[in-house]
Scaffold this active site. Structure first.
Site, PDB file in Angstrom:
ATOM      1  N   ASP A 221      -0.769  10.383  -5.008  1.00 21.33           N
ATOM      2  CA  ASP A 221      -2.207  10.323  -5.262  1.00 21.33           C
ATOM      3  C   ASP A 221      -2.644  11.097  -6.500  1.00 21.33           C
ATOM      4  OD1 ASP A 221      -4.672   9.184  -4.513  1.00 21.33           O
ATOM      5  OD2 ASP A 221      -5.326  11.040  -3.565  1.00 21.33           O
TER       6      ASP A 221
ATOM      7  N   ASP B  88      -0.565   2.880  -3.217  1.00 19.82           N
ATOM      8  CA  ASP B  88      -1.018   3.352  -4.538  1.00 19.82           C
ATOM      9  C   ASP B  88       0.109   3.799  -5.463  1.00 19.82           C
ATOM     10  OD1 ASP B  88      -3.519   2.893  -3.509  1.00 19.82           O
ATOM     11  OD2 ASP B  88      -4.082   4.998  -3.335  1.00 19.82           O
TER      12      ASP B  88
ATOM     13  N   ASP C 137     -11.750   8.700   3.619  1.00 21.36           N
ATOM     14  CA  ASP C 137     -11.023   8.581   2.357  1.00 21.36           C
ATOM     15  C   ASP C 137     -10.976   9.912   1.611  1.00 21.36           C
ATOM     16  OD1 ASP C 137     -10.582   5.724   2.469  1.00 21.36           O
ATOM     17  OD2 ASP C 137     -12.721   5.492   2.075  1.00 21.36           O
TER      18      ASP C 137
END
Length: 323
Positions: free
Chosen positions: A113, A151, A295
Protein backbone atom coordinates in the site's frame (compact mmCIF):
# COMPACT_ATOMS: atom_id res chain seq x y z
CA UNK A 1 -30.87 0.82 -11.58
CA UNK A 2 -32.51 -1.92 -9.56
CA UNK A 3 -30.39 -3.40 -6.82
CA UNK A 4 -28.96 -6.77 -7.77
CA UNK A 5 -29.18 -7.82 -4.14
CA UNK A 6 -32.94 -7.27 -4.04
CA UNK A 7 -33.36 -8.75 -7.49
CA UNK A 8 -31.68 -11.89 -6.26
CA UNK A 9 -33.94 -12.10 -3.22
CA UNK A 10 -37.07 -11.57 -5.29
CA UNK A 11 -35.95 -14.22 -7.75
CA UNK A 12 -36.06 -16.85 -5.04
CA UNK A 13 -39.37 -15.59 -3.65
CA UNK A 14 -38.06 -13.92 -0.54
CA UNK A 15 -39.53 -10.79 0.96
CA UNK A 16 -38.53 -8.48 3.78
CA UNK A 17 -41.29 -9.87 5.95
CA UNK A 18 -40.86 -13.61 5.31
CA UNK A 19 -37.20 -14.06 4.45
CA UNK A 20 -35.40 -16.60 6.64
CA UNK A 21 -32.41 -14.30 6.29
CA UNK A 22 -34.31 -11.78 8.37
CA UNK A 23 -35.42 -14.22 11.00
CA UNK A 24 -31.88 -15.19 11.90
CA UNK A 25 -32.15 -18.63 10.29
CA UNK A 26 -29.06 -18.15 8.15
CA UNK A 27 -28.01 -20.65 5.52
CA UNK A 28 -24.46 -21.97 5.73
CA UNK A 29 -23.80 -21.70 1.98
CA UNK A 30 -24.91 -19.37 -0.77
CA UNK A 31 -26.71 -21.63 -3.21
CA UNK A 32 -26.53 -20.75 -6.88
CA UNK A 33 -29.38 -22.28 -8.91
CA UNK A 34 -27.22 -22.35 -12.06
CA UNK A 35 -24.22 -24.07 -10.49
CA UNK A 36 -23.54 -27.15 -8.43
CA UNK A 37 -20.82 -25.26 -6.58
CA UNK A 38 -21.32 -22.94 -3.66
CA UNK A 39 -19.37 -20.16 -2.02
CA UNK A 40 -18.68 -20.49 1.68
CA UNK A 41 -20.60 -18.40 4.20
CA UNK A 42 -18.99 -18.38 7.61
CA UNK A 43 -20.75 -17.83 10.92
CA UNK A 44 -18.01 -15.51 12.11
CA UNK A 45 -18.49 -12.49 9.86
CA UNK A 46 -18.76 -9.01 11.41
CA UNK A 47 -22.28 -8.65 10.02
CA UNK A 48 -23.35 -11.92 11.65
CA UNK A 49 -21.95 -10.81 14.99
CA UNK A 50 -23.52 -7.35 14.66
CA UNK A 51 -26.93 -8.87 13.97
CA UNK A 52 -26.71 -10.80 17.23
CA UNK A 53 -25.75 -7.65 19.16
CA UNK A 54 -28.67 -5.70 17.70
CA UNK A 55 -31.27 -8.50 17.76
CA UNK A 56 -33.18 -7.17 20.78
CA UNK A 57 -32.20 -3.51 20.91
CA UNK A 58 -32.40 -2.70 17.20
CA UNK A 59 -34.37 -5.52 15.53
CA UNK A 60 -34.90 -3.77 12.18
CA UNK A 61 -31.20 -3.00 11.81
CA UNK A 62 -30.41 -6.56 12.91
CA UNK A 63 -32.58 -7.88 10.09
CA UNK A 64 -30.58 -5.82 7.62
CA UNK A 65 -27.36 -7.20 9.04
CA UNK A 66 -28.81 -10.66 8.49
CA UNK A 67 -29.01 -9.90 4.79
CA UNK A 68 -25.32 -9.04 4.73
CA UNK A 69 -24.39 -12.00 6.91
CA UNK A 70 -26.10 -14.41 4.53
CA UNK A 71 -23.70 -13.53 1.72
CA UNK A 72 -20.30 -15.19 1.22
CA UNK A 73 -17.46 -12.76 1.86
CA UNK A 74 -13.71 -13.19 1.56
CA UNK A 75 -11.32 -13.92 4.39
CA UNK A 76 -8.28 -11.64 4.41
CA UNK A 77 -4.85 -12.72 5.62
CA UNK A 78 -2.26 -9.97 6.03
CA UNK A 79 0.57 -11.59 7.94
CA UNK A 80 -0.13 -9.72 11.16
CA UNK A 81 -1.50 -12.87 12.75
CA UNK A 82 1.43 -15.26 13.16
CA UNK A 83 -0.91 -18.24 12.97
CA UNK A 84 -1.74 -17.81 9.27
CA UNK A 85 -1.44 -21.55 8.63
CA UNK A 86 -3.93 -22.44 11.35
CA UNK A 87 -6.30 -19.63 10.39
CA UNK A 88 -6.35 -20.54 6.69
CA UNK A 89 -6.71 -24.22 7.48
CA UNK A 90 -9.64 -23.53 9.79
CA UNK A 91 -11.55 -21.64 7.09
CA UNK A 92 -10.78 -24.22 4.42
CA UNK A 93 -11.88 -27.10 6.61
CA UNK A 94 -15.10 -25.33 7.59
CA UNK A 95 -15.87 -24.72 3.92
CA UNK A 96 -15.18 -28.35 3.08
CA UNK A 97 -17.64 -29.50 5.75
CA UNK A 98 -20.32 -27.46 3.99
CA UNK A 99 -19.24 -28.62 0.52
CA UNK A 100 -18.44 -25.05 -0.42
CA UNK A 101 -15.56 -22.95 -1.67
CA UNK A 102 -13.92 -20.24 0.46
CA UNK A 103 -12.59 -16.96 -0.94
CA UNK A 104 -9.20 -16.12 0.55
CA UNK A 105 -7.13 -12.96 0.10
CA UNK A 106 -3.34 -13.03 0.35
CA UNK A 107 -2.33 -9.49 1.37
CA UNK A 108 1.20 -9.41 2.74
CA UNK A 109 3.48 -8.22 -0.07
CA UNK A 110 6.48 -6.22 1.19
CA UNK A 111 5.96 -2.44 1.11
CA UNK A 112 2.22 -2.98 0.86
CA UNK A 113 0.00 0.00 0.00
CA UNK A 114 2.96 2.34 -0.47
CA UNK A 115 2.68 3.63 3.10
CA UNK A 116 -1.06 4.32 2.86
CA UNK A 117 -3.86 3.35 5.24
CA UNK A 118 -3.09 -0.38 4.78
CA UNK A 119 0.70 -0.06 4.94
CA UNK A 120 2.65 -3.07 6.09
CA UNK A 121 3.53 -6.41 4.62
CA UNK A 122 6.29 -8.94 5.10
CA UNK A 123 9.64 -7.55 6.24
CA UNK A 124 11.67 -9.38 3.61
CA UNK A 125 11.28 -11.24 0.35
CA UNK A 126 12.30 -14.46 2.05
CA UNK A 127 9.74 -14.14 4.84
CA UNK A 128 7.04 -13.32 2.29
CA UNK A 129 7.71 -16.42 0.21
CA UNK A 130 7.79 -18.56 3.36
CA UNK A 131 4.43 -17.06 4.35
CA UNK A 132 2.97 -17.86 0.94
CA UNK A 133 4.27 -21.40 1.28
CA UNK A 134 2.53 -21.80 4.62
CA UNK A 135 -0.68 -20.33 3.16
CA UNK A 136 -0.61 -22.76 0.23
CA UNK A 137 0.16 -25.74 2.45
CA UNK A 138 -2.81 -24.87 4.65
CA UNK A 139 -5.14 -25.02 1.65
CA UNK A 140 -3.56 -28.33 0.60
CA UNK A 141 -5.70 -30.24 -1.92
CA UNK A 142 -8.90 -28.42 -1.07
CA UNK A 143 -10.77 -26.06 -3.35
CA UNK A 144 -10.42 -22.34 -2.75
CA UNK A 145 -10.42 -19.05 -4.61
CA UNK A 146 -7.33 -16.99 -3.81
CA UNK A 147 -7.11 -13.28 -4.60
CA UNK A 148 -3.42 -12.52 -4.78
CA UNK A 149 -2.19 -9.20 -3.39
CA UNK A 150 -4.74 -6.43 -3.96
CA UNK A 151 -3.16 -3.27 -5.46
CA UNK A 152 0.29 -4.84 -5.74
CA UNK A 153 0.49 -4.43 -9.53
CA UNK A 154 -1.48 -1.20 -9.85
CA UNK A 155 0.00 0.75 -6.93
CA UNK A 156 3.74 0.85 -7.55
CA UNK A 157 4.29 4.62 -7.52
CA UNK A 158 6.40 4.43 -4.37
CA UNK A 159 8.75 1.77 -5.70
CA UNK A 160 12.00 2.23 -7.57
CA UNK A 161 12.48 0.38 -10.84
CA UNK A 162 14.56 -2.21 -8.96
CA UNK A 163 11.90 -2.60 -6.28
CA UNK A 164 9.19 -2.99 -8.92
CA UNK A 165 11.18 -5.77 -10.53
CA UNK A 166 11.54 -7.48 -7.14
CA UNK A 167 7.80 -7.22 -6.56
CA UNK A 168 7.07 -8.75 -9.94
CA UNK A 169 9.40 -11.62 -9.12
CA UNK A 170 7.69 -12.16 -5.77
CA UNK A 171 4.24 -12.27 -7.35
CA UNK A 172 5.42 -14.70 -10.01
CA UNK A 173 6.96 -16.96 -7.37
CA UNK A 174 3.82 -16.69 -5.23
CA UNK A 175 1.68 -17.94 -8.11
CA UNK A 176 3.99 -20.92 -8.58
CA UNK A 177 4.01 -21.71 -4.87
CA UNK A 178 0.22 -21.64 -4.67
CA UNK A 179 -0.20 -23.81 -7.76
CA UNK A 180 2.27 -26.35 -6.42
CA UNK A 181 1.16 -26.36 -2.80
CA UNK A 182 -2.58 -26.04 -3.35
CA UNK A 183 -3.27 -27.53 -6.80
CA UNK A 184 -7.06 -27.30 -6.52
CA UNK A 185 -7.08 -23.63 -5.63
CA UNK A 186 -7.93 -21.02 -8.26
CA UNK A 187 -5.44 -18.14 -8.19
CA UNK A 188 -6.43 -14.67 -9.41
CA UNK A 189 -3.80 -11.92 -9.51
CA UNK A 190 -5.18 -8.52 -8.59
CA UNK A 191 -5.31 -6.11 -11.54
CA UNK A 192 -6.77 -2.91 -10.10
CA UNK A 193 -9.91 -1.31 -11.56
CA UNK A 194 -11.05 0.43 -14.76
CA UNK A 195 -10.14 3.92 -13.56
CA UNK A 196 -6.57 3.16 -12.54
CA UNK A 197 -4.25 1.59 -15.13
CA UNK A 198 -4.88 1.35 -18.89
CA UNK A 199 -5.89 -2.15 -19.99
CA UNK A 200 -2.92 -2.66 -22.30
CA UNK A 201 -0.45 -1.61 -19.60
CA UNK A 202 -2.12 -3.82 -17.00
CA UNK A 203 -1.92 -6.77 -19.39
CA UNK A 204 1.83 -6.16 -19.73
CA UNK A 205 2.23 -6.07 -15.95
CA UNK A 206 0.25 -9.30 -15.61
CA UNK A 207 2.44 -10.99 -18.21
CA UNK A 208 5.53 -9.98 -16.26
CA UNK A 209 4.25 -11.78 -13.15
CA UNK A 210 3.33 -15.01 -14.90
CA UNK A 211 -0.40 -14.65 -15.47
CA UNK A 212 -0.19 -17.69 -17.75
CA UNK A 213 0.40 -19.81 -14.66
CA UNK A 214 -2.54 -18.34 -12.74
CA UNK A 215 -6.22 -18.98 -13.28
CA UNK A 216 -6.90 -15.34 -14.08
CA UNK A 217 -6.99 -11.84 -12.61
CA UNK A 218 -9.20 -9.96 -10.14
CA UNK A 219 -10.81 -6.55 -10.64
CA UNK A 220 -12.35 -3.83 -8.47
CA UNK A 221 -11.14 -5.23 -5.15
CA UNK A 222 -12.25 -2.81 -2.42
CA UNK A 223 -13.45 -0.37 -5.07
CA UNK A 224 -16.77 0.90 -6.40
CA UNK A 225 -16.67 0.83 -10.21
CA UNK A 226 -19.78 -0.63 -11.83
CA UNK A 227 -19.91 -4.23 -12.95
CA UNK A 228 -20.45 -3.33 -16.65
CA UNK A 229 -17.38 -1.07 -16.56
CA UNK A 230 -15.33 -3.85 -14.98
CA UNK A 231 -16.50 -6.37 -17.55
CA UNK A 232 -15.53 -4.03 -20.37
CA UNK A 233 -12.13 -3.38 -18.78
CA UNK A 234 -11.54 -7.05 -18.05
CA UNK A 235 -12.41 -8.05 -21.60
CA UNK A 236 -9.87 -5.53 -22.92
CA UNK A 237 -7.15 -6.92 -20.67
CA UNK A 238 -8.09 -10.48 -21.60
CA UNK A 239 -7.71 -9.70 -25.31
CA UNK A 240 -4.00 -9.19 -24.66
CA UNK A 241 -3.75 -12.38 -22.57
CA UNK A 242 -5.14 -15.07 -24.87
CA UNK A 243 -8.61 -14.91 -23.35
CA UNK A 244 -7.66 -15.11 -19.68
CA UNK A 245 -10.63 -15.18 -17.28
CA UNK A 246 -11.27 -12.84 -14.37
CA UNK A 247 -13.39 -12.22 -11.26
CA UNK A 248 -15.00 -8.97 -10.07
CA UNK A 249 -15.50 -7.60 -6.56
CA UNK A 250 -19.12 -6.41 -6.48
CA UNK A 251 -19.34 -5.91 -2.73
CA UNK A 252 -19.86 -2.12 -2.84
CA UNK A 253 -20.47 -1.16 -6.46
CA UNK A 254 -24.28 -1.20 -6.53
CA UNK A 255 -24.48 2.55 -7.15
CA UNK A 256 -21.11 2.87 -8.86
CA UNK A 257 -18.32 5.22 -7.84
CA UNK A 258 -18.46 8.90 -6.90
CA UNK A 259 -14.76 9.23 -7.67
CA UNK A 260 -13.56 8.52 -4.14
CA UNK A 261 -12.02 5.28 -2.94
CA UNK A 262 -11.90 5.74 0.85
CA UNK A 263 -15.25 5.21 2.60
CA UNK A 264 -17.16 7.32 0.05
CA UNK A 265 -20.68 8.24 1.19
CA UNK A 266 -23.81 7.13 -0.61
CA UNK A 267 -22.59 3.74 -1.87
CA UNK A 268 -24.47 0.41 -1.93
CA UNK A 269 -23.80 -3.31 -2.13
CA UNK A 270 -23.76 -4.75 -5.64
CA UNK A 271 -24.49 -8.07 -7.31
CA UNK A 272 -24.72 -11.06 -5.04
CA UNK A 273 -21.68 -13.33 -5.07
CA UNK A 274 -22.06 -16.07 -7.64
CA UNK A 275 -20.06 -18.51 -9.72
CA UNK A 276 -22.55 -18.20 -12.59
CA UNK A 277 -22.19 -14.71 -13.98
CA UNK A 278 -23.61 -15.16 -17.48
CA UNK A 279 -20.42 -13.71 -18.96
CA UNK A 280 -18.00 -16.14 -20.62
CA UNK A 281 -14.80 -14.62 -19.26
CA UNK A 282 -16.11 -13.69 -15.80
CA UNK A 283 -15.67 -16.65 -13.47
CA UNK A 284 -17.35 -15.05 -10.47
CA UNK A 285 -18.85 -12.00 -8.85
CA UNK A 286 -17.38 -11.95 -5.36
CA UNK A 287 -17.62 -9.87 -2.21
CA UNK A 288 -13.87 -9.59 -1.70
CA UNK A 289 -14.04 -6.45 0.39
CA UNK A 290 -16.15 -7.15 3.46
CA UNK A 291 -19.00 -4.59 3.28
CA UNK A 292 -18.71 -2.45 6.37
CA UNK A 293 -14.99 -2.81 6.93
CA UNK A 294 -13.33 0.59 6.74
CA UNK A 295 -10.95 1.72 4.00
CA UNK A 296 -9.11 3.95 6.46
CA UNK A 297 -9.49 6.96 8.71
CA UNK A 298 -11.42 9.12 6.25
CA UNK A 299 -15.06 10.32 6.30
CA UNK A 300 -15.12 9.49 10.00
CA UNK A 301 -14.14 5.87 9.57
CA UNK A 302 -11.95 3.75 11.86
CA UNK A 303 -8.62 2.27 10.83
CA UNK A 304 -8.41 0.30 7.59
CA UNK A 305 -9.97 -3.13 7.96
CA UNK A 306 -11.87 -2.34 11.15
CA UNK A 307 -15.60 -2.95 11.32
CA UNK A 308 -17.86 0.10 10.93
CA UNK A 309 -21.47 -0.99 11.46
CA UNK A 310 -23.05 2.32 10.43
CA UNK A 311 -21.28 2.22 7.07
CA UNK A 312 -22.38 -1.40 6.57
CA UNK A 313 -25.94 -0.42 7.40
CA UNK A 314 -25.88 2.36 4.82
CA UNK A 315 -24.62 0.02 2.12
CA UNK A 316 -27.47 -2.45 2.55
CA UNK A 317 -30.15 0.21 3.09
CA UNK A 318 -29.27 1.97 -0.16
CA UNK A 319 -29.18 -1.36 -1.99
CA UNK A 320 -32.70 -2.14 -0.81
CA UNK A 321 -34.03 1.27 -1.86
CA UNK A 322 -32.16 1.68 -5.15
CA UNK A 323 -34.53 2.53 -8.05
Amino acid sequence: MRSALIAGLVAINLSLSTSPLLSGQLSTVAEDAMSTKTLFVGRDSPAYQQAKVWRNSRPHEASLMDLLAAQPVAYWFDGIDESTYESVQSVVRAAKRHNSIPVLVAYNIPERDCGGYSAGGARSDESYLAWVGSFATAIANNEAIVILEPDALADVHCLSAKAQSRRESLLSQAVSIFKQGSPNASIYIDAGNPQWIAAEEMAIRLQRVGIENADGFALNVSNFETTPDNIEYGNKISQHLSGKHFVIDTSRNGLGSNGEWCNPPGRATGEQPTLSTGHPLVDAFLWVKVPGESDGTCHGGPKAGEWWPDYALGLIERALHAP
